[in-house]
Scaffold this motif. Sequence first.
Motif, PDB file in Angstrom:
ATOM      1  N   THR A  89       0.059  42.537 -83.653  1.00 45.19           N
ATOM      2  CA  THR A  89      -0.716  41.609 -84.476  1.00 45.19           C
ATOM      3  C   THR A  89      -0.561  40.220 -83.876  1.00 45.19           C
ATOM      4  OG1 THR A  89       1.135  41.059 -85.919  1.00 45.19           O
ATOM      5  CG2 THR A  89      -0.235  42.961 -86.570  1.00 45.19           C
ATOM      6  N   ARG A  90      -1.350  39.291 -84.327  1.00 49.52           N
ATOM      7  CA  ARG A  90      -1.248  37.910 -83.828  1.00 49.52           C
ATOM      8  C   ARG A  90       0.157  37.352 -84.093  1.00 49.52           C
ATOM      9  NH1 ARG A  90      -3.813  34.480 -80.330  1.00 49.52           N
ATOM     10  NH2 ARG A  90      -2.539  32.630 -80.481  1.00 49.52           N
ATOM     11  N   LYS A  91       0.693  37.643 -85.277  1.00 51.54           N
ATOM     12  CA  LYS A  91       2.019  37.150 -85.636  1.00 51.54           C
ATOM     13  C   LYS A  91       3.092  37.751 -84.716  1.00 51.54           C
ATOM     14  CE  LYS A  91       5.168  36.704 -89.520  1.00 51.54           C
ATOM     15  NZ  LYS A  91       5.587  37.255 -90.789  1.00 51.54           N
ATOM     16  N   GLU A  92       3.015  39.060 -84.453  1.00 49.17           N
ATOM     17  CA  GLU A  92       3.979  39.715 -83.565  1.00 49.17           C
ATOM     18  C   GLU A  92       3.892  39.147 -82.146  1.00 49.17           C
ATOM     19  OE1 GLU A  92       4.112  44.179 -85.609  1.00 49.17           O
ATOM     20  OE2 GLU A  92       2.539  43.673 -84.177  1.00 49.17           O
TER      21      GLU A  92
END
Length: 135
Positions: free
Chosen positions: A119-122
């Motif tokens: 994901t973008r956060k990861e």
Amino acid sequence: RICVITLAEAHPLLQSGKTIKNINYQISANCSRLQNKVSGKSKRGAQFLTELAPLCRISSSDGEEYTIYSCIRGRLIEVNENILSNPALLQEKPSTEGYIAVVLPKFEESKSITQGLLTRKEYDEVLLKRRSSAS
């Protein structure tokens, strides 16, 4: 279910004001990604790529050379020939007109491929860890 291969925001070519000198789709003496000829609905003639298959080599003005890999199994649908005449597109518009290639994964594998993506956060967390370990 197509995959557009681009340079990641954190790629060294997009950092610290590097200038791209050359892009070469000639992978070996017998293999050029520019020779890829695709036809029909079943994409006959497309080169098959593995995750570790090189797509192109990019040289920067400081002498560094970067090999860009497919990172995904599938058929090579097209390469972006526009970046050959205008390499700055890679840096100016890396996620749109400056894409490197388009790959079509096997239908059965496309779900497992997308489930394995960050994901973008990861992704931001990975970059943060990388930067903190480098300094």
